[in-house]
Structure formats: C-alpha cells, structure tokens
Design a protein around this motif. Structure first.
Motif, PDB file in Angstrom:
ATOM      1  N   UNK A  41     -10.479 -15.643   2.430  1.00  0.00           N
ATOM      2  CA  UNK A  41     -10.725 -14.201   2.522  1.00  0.00           C
ATOM      3  C   UNK A  41     -11.274 -13.660   1.202  1.00  0.00           C
ATOM      4  N   UNK A  42     -10.848 -14.221   0.092  1.00  0.00           N
ATOM      5  CA  UNK A  42     -11.371 -13.793  -1.207  1.00  0.00           C
ATOM      6  C   UNK A  42     -12.870 -14.064  -1.309  1.00  0.00           C
ATOM      7  N   UNK A  43     -13.323 -15.137  -0.703  1.00  0.00           N
ATOM      8  CA  UNK A  43     -14.750 -15.479  -0.719  1.00  0.00           C
ATOM      9  C   UNK A  43     -15.552 -14.663   0.294  1.00  0.00           C
ATOM     10  N   UNK A  44     -14.915 -14.335   1.417  1.00  0.00           N
ATOM     11  CA  UNK A  44     -15.627 -13.668   2.500  1.00  0.00           C
ATOM     12  C   UNK A  44     -14.691 -12.683   3.209  1.00  0.00           C
ATOM     13  N   UNK A  45     -14.917 -11.378   3.056  1.00  0.00           N
ATOM     14  CA  UNK A  45     -14.024 -10.408   3.684  1.00  0.00           C
ATOM     15  C   UNK A  45     -14.019 -10.487   5.209  1.00  0.00           C
ATOM     16  N   UNK A  46     -15.021 -11.131   5.767  1.00  0.00           N
ATOM     17  CA  UNK A  46     -15.117 -11.258   7.214  1.00  0.00           C
ATOM     18  C   UNK A  46     -14.295 -12.431   7.742  1.00  0.00           C
ATOM     19  N   UNK A  47     -13.702 -13.207   6.832  1.00  0.00           N
ATOM     20  CA  UNK A  47     -12.853 -14.319   7.263  1.00  0.00           C
ATOM     21  C   UNK A  47     -11.510 -13.787   7.757  1.00  0.00           C
ATOM     22  N   UNK A  48     -11.306 -13.801   9.049  1.00  0.00           N
ATOM     23  CA  UNK A  48     -10.057 -13.452   9.701  1.00  0.00           C
ATOM     24  C   UNK A  48      -9.403 -12.175   9.180  1.00  0.00           C
ATOM     25  N   UNK A  49     -10.116 -11.038   9.192  1.00  0.00           N
ATOM     26  CA  UNK A  49      -9.470  -9.802   8.756  1.00  0.00           C
ATOM     27  C   UNK A  49      -8.308  -9.411   9.664  1.00  0.00           C
ATOM     28  N   UNK A  50      -8.306  -9.945  10.888  1.00  0.00           N
ATOM     29  CA  UNK A  50      -7.225  -9.632  11.825  1.00  0.00           C
ATOM     30  C   UNK A  50      -5.847  -9.950  11.264  1.00  0.00           C
ATOM     31  N   UNK A  51      -5.779 -10.908  10.365  1.00  0.00           N
ATOM     32  CA  UNK A  51      -4.503 -11.323   9.791  1.00  0.00           C
ATOM     33  C   UNK A  51      -3.780 -10.149   9.129  1.00  0.00           C
ATOM     34  N   UNK A  52      -4.524  -9.262   8.506  1.00  0.00           N
ATOM     35  CA  UNK A  52      -3.887  -8.120   7.851  1.00  0.00           C
ATOM     36  C   UNK A  52      -4.180  -6.795   8.541  1.00  0.00           C
ATOM     37  N   UNK A  53      -5.248  -6.738   9.332  1.00  0.00           N
ATOM     38  CA  UNK A  53      -5.641  -5.481   9.957  1.00  0.00           C
ATOM     39  C   UNK A  53      -4.815  -5.187  11.216  1.00  0.00           C
ATOM     40  N   UNK A  54      -4.683  -6.174  12.093  1.00  0.00           N
ATOM     41  CA  UNK A  54      -3.953  -5.955  13.343  1.00  0.00           C
ATOM     42  C   UNK A  54      -2.488  -5.665  13.051  1.00  0.00           C
ATOM     43  N   UNK A  55      -2.011  -4.587  13.623  1.00  0.00           N
ATOM     44  CA  UNK A  55      -0.633  -4.136  13.425  1.00  0.00           C
ATOM     45  C   UNK A  55      -0.332  -3.783  11.975  1.00  0.00           C
ATOM     46  N   UNK A  56      -1.383  -3.536  11.198  1.00  0.00           N
ATOM     47  CA  UNK A  56      -1.210  -3.144   9.807  1.00  0.00           C
ATOM     48  C   UNK A  56      -0.985  -1.649   9.672  1.00  0.00           C
ATOM     49  N   UNK A  57      -0.570  -1.251   8.528  1.00  0.00           N
ATOM     50  CA  UNK A  57      -0.311   0.157   8.249  1.00  0.00           C
ATOM     51  C   UNK A  57      -1.636   0.920   8.258  1.00  0.00           C
ATOM     52  N   UNK A  58      -1.776   1.945   9.088  1.00  0.00           N
ATOM     53  CA  UNK A  58      -3.028   2.708   9.187  1.00  0.00           C
ATOM     54  C   UNK A  58      -3.441   3.364   7.868  1.00  0.00           C
TER      55      UNK A  58
END
Length: 118
Positions: A41-58
């Motif tokens: 994710x540090x190299x590419x923000x598009x790598x699995x953003x779901x890991x932190x975005x889904x059910x994350x704090x709005x």
C-alpha cells in the motif's frame, strides 16, 4: 507519512523475543500479513484500500485519496528499512526523515500542503 519496516523473519523473531508467550503463531502470521499489506500500500495507494476503507471511520474521509494511483505525486511514502539497523540507528533514521519533512513544510514543498483535500 512514511513506513518504518523490517523484514518478516526479523519481525517474527523480535515479536517472539520481546514478548515471550504473548504472540501465538497465528497472531504473528496476521502481524506479518499486515506488514506485507503496508509495504504494498505504501508503494501504491490503489493496493487493497478496502482493508482500511470498508467499515472504517467516516471521519477519515477516505475519498481524498482512494482515486490516486502509484504515480500520483501526492502519494509519496518512503520506506525506512530497519532490518539491519540497531534501535539507535533506526531512531536516527526516523528523526532525519522528520527533519526533512519539517524543512519541506516550511518552504511549502510537501506534496499534500496545497489544499489537496478540497
């Protein structure tokens, strides 16, 4: 932001030695897996953003960066490798990165300093 990292075998050994009996093998594996995700994710923000975005704090307002790609100049996440460094050397490395970021901020050269979130 930056990623302070260590190779998986060293991370595994450090966790085991630092807190004997606390880390079960499955917990260490999960920790190693999280670190692998962090690296990608540090190299590419598009790598699995779901890991932190889904059910994350709005309140994190994920939409600010979820459309960025690895080449976006706003996404610069240096990797500070600590595998073969002592604690003192690692601290010095992080301190140097902080100094560089403060200097860049003072002259307006941080990639996220120009109303990027609007």
């Amino acid at each position: 932001m930056c990623l302070v990292d260590v190779a998986a075998p060293v991370r595994r050994a450090r966790l085991t030695e630092r807190d004997p009996g606390r880390w079960h093998p499955e917990a260490i594996d999960a920790y190693i897996g999280w670190a692998a995700w962090d690296r990608k994710h540090a190299l590419d923000p598009f790598h699995r953003p779901d890991v932190i975005v889904e059910n994350g704090w709005p309140g994190m307002v994920w939409r600010r960066w979820t459309g960025w790609t690895a080449g976006d100049p706003r996404w610069r996440v240096p990797l500070l490798e600590t595998t073969d460094r002592s604690v003192t050397e690692s601290v010095d490395q992080v301190e140097q990165w902080i100094i560089e970021q403060r200097d860049a901020h003072q002259v307006g050269q941080l990639p996220l300093s120009h109303r990027w979130a609007s």
